[in-house]
Design a protein around this motif. Structure first.
Motif, PDB file in Angstrom:
ATOM      1  N   VAL A  88       0.851  -1.190   0.000  1.00 13.81           N
ATOM      2  CA  VAL A  88       0.000   0.000   0.000  1.00 13.81           C
ATOM      3  C   VAL A  88       0.884   1.236   0.000  1.00 13.81           C
ATOM      4  N   ASP A  89       0.628   2.124  -0.969  1.00 14.09           N
ATOM      5  CA  ASP A  89       1.399   3.362  -1.065  1.00 14.09           C
ATOM      6  C   ASP A  89       0.908   4.339   0.008  1.00 14.09           C
ATOM      7  N   GLY A  90       1.703   5.387   0.243  1.00 15.70           N
ATOM      8  CA  GLY A  90       1.289   6.422   1.197  1.00 15.70           C
ATOM      9  C   GLY A  90      -0.042   7.023   0.804  1.00 15.70           C
ATOM     10  N   ASP A  91      -0.234   7.180  -0.497  1.00 12.93           N
ATOM     11  CA  ASP A  91      -1.518   7.609  -1.027  1.00 12.93           C
ATOM     12  C   ASP A  91      -2.395   6.361  -1.116  1.00 12.93           C
ATOM     13  N   THR A  92      -3.452   6.279  -0.329  1.00 14.64           N
ATOM     14  CA  THR A  92      -4.265   5.064  -0.241  1.00 14.64           C
ATOM     15  C   THR A  92      -4.966   4.713  -1.543  1.00 14.64           C
ATOM     16  N   ASN A  93      -4.943   5.618  -2.534  1.00 14.26           N
ATOM     17  CA  ASN A  93      -5.574   5.320  -3.823  1.00 14.26           C
ATOM     18  C   ASN A  93      -4.655   4.511  -4.739  1.00 14.26           C
ATOM     19  N   TYR A  94      -3.410   4.304  -4.305  1.00 14.10           N
ATOM     20  CA  TYR A  94      -2.436   3.613  -5.151  1.00 14.10           C
ATOM     21  C   TYR A  94      -1.795   2.449  -4.402  1.00 14.10           C
ATOM     22  N   ASN A  95      -1.327   1.469  -5.171  1.00  9.71           N
ATOM     23  CA  ASN A  95      -0.544   0.356  -4.640  1.00  9.71           C
ATOM     24  C   ASN A  95       0.799   0.287  -5.359  1.00  9.71           C
TER      25      ASN A  95
END
Length: 286
Positions: free
Chosen positions: A258-265
């Protein structure tokens, strides 16, 4: 044939029935031989088609070879989890190739492991053709896994026999990228001898106890990526996006972070170089 020659020279033979009998036998044998040759050609064509289908579907292949009873089948069973495989302690337990599919951990790379006939010392001449036929799949595989039984007192001789036979069958082993050597059954030797296995260029494993399998799978993945002209990348993608779905269909999706931005992986992707160029042309230039 002595009886046949007698009939040929016997003027009292009724219409030389002996000669007629042997001619009939020869005719029958020729028909049988022709039928067998046709079946062999059909099998070759079928196996050629199967190999072509595997290449077209972009599935990586690993041919597992080794001296008889070295533990090839047990190793494939441990890697793939195929419960239908039953190792047998007998000569020529595997008379033809069998294929067993799995996804490599970490990358989910689709891979087929090919179990081949076990090697023996001084293969009889009549069997050379059979060995050559069953090893056609090994010749075409992306990677050859050479399994040696290091618990056997004569494992060095067995190892040489396998390599000598491969050379006789004109299998090219000049490029170390296409062969990986595995020292199996280390659970049957003292732990202090495991390092000796490694110094001889073999990865120590035990198919029965599971020793070394994680490291072996990592090595298999790395060598398959090289031999199949693939690359392993980390990509930042939005789940469900057009790019995400395109890559899921055209590459192997591995572990997700999970990236810091929860919309991205962050996705580990294994992809062939020519498919990667298509992805770049389709999405990165937009």
């Amino acid at each position: 044939m002595i009886e046949h020659e007698y009939e040929r020279g016997n003027k009292h033979s009724s219409s030389r029935l002996g000669e007629q009998y042997y001619d009939n036998q020869k005719f029958i044998l020729r028909k049988l031989e022709g039928g067998i040759k046709r079946k062999i050609d059909q099998l070759k064509n079928q196996r050629t088609k199967l190999r072509s289908n595997r290449k077209d579907s972009d599935i990586s292949t690993v041919a597992v070879i080794g001296y008889t009873n070295c533990g090839k089948t047990s190793l494939i069973k441990a890697i793939t989890g195929d419960s239908n495989m039953e190792p047998r302690n007998q000569l020529f337990a595997t008379l033809d190739v069998t294929c067993h599919g799995t996804k490599l951990p970490g990358s989910n790379l689709d891979t087929v492991f090919i179990d081949t006939v076990g090697f023996i010392s001084d293969i009889p001449t009549p069997l050379i053709a059979s060995f050559s036929a069953t090893l056609e799949d090994a010749l075409e595989a992306d990677l050859i896994l050479h399994v040696a039984d290091f618990s056997h007192p004569d494992h060095e001789h067995q190892r040489r026999q396998v390599l000598d036979t491969l050379r006789k069958l004109k299998v090219k082993l000049t490029d170390n990228k296409n062969i990986l050597s595995v020292g199996n059954k280390i659970d049957l030797i003292p732990p202090e001898k495991w390092r000796e296995v490694m110094t001889q260029g073999y990865l120590p494993t035990s198919a029965v106890r599971g020793f070394g399998l994680d490291h072996l799978l990592e090595k298999i993945e790395k060598q398959l990526i090289v031999s199949t002209d693939r690359v392993k990348l980390k990509m930042r993608l939005r789940p469900g996006s057009e790019e995400w779905e395109w890559l899921r269909q055209n590459s192997s999706f591995g572990d997700l972070e999970v990236d810091g931005d929860t919309n991205y992986n962050i996705v580990n992707v294994v992809i062939s170089k020519h498919i990667l160029e298509k992805f770049k042309a389709k999405y990165l230039k937009q």
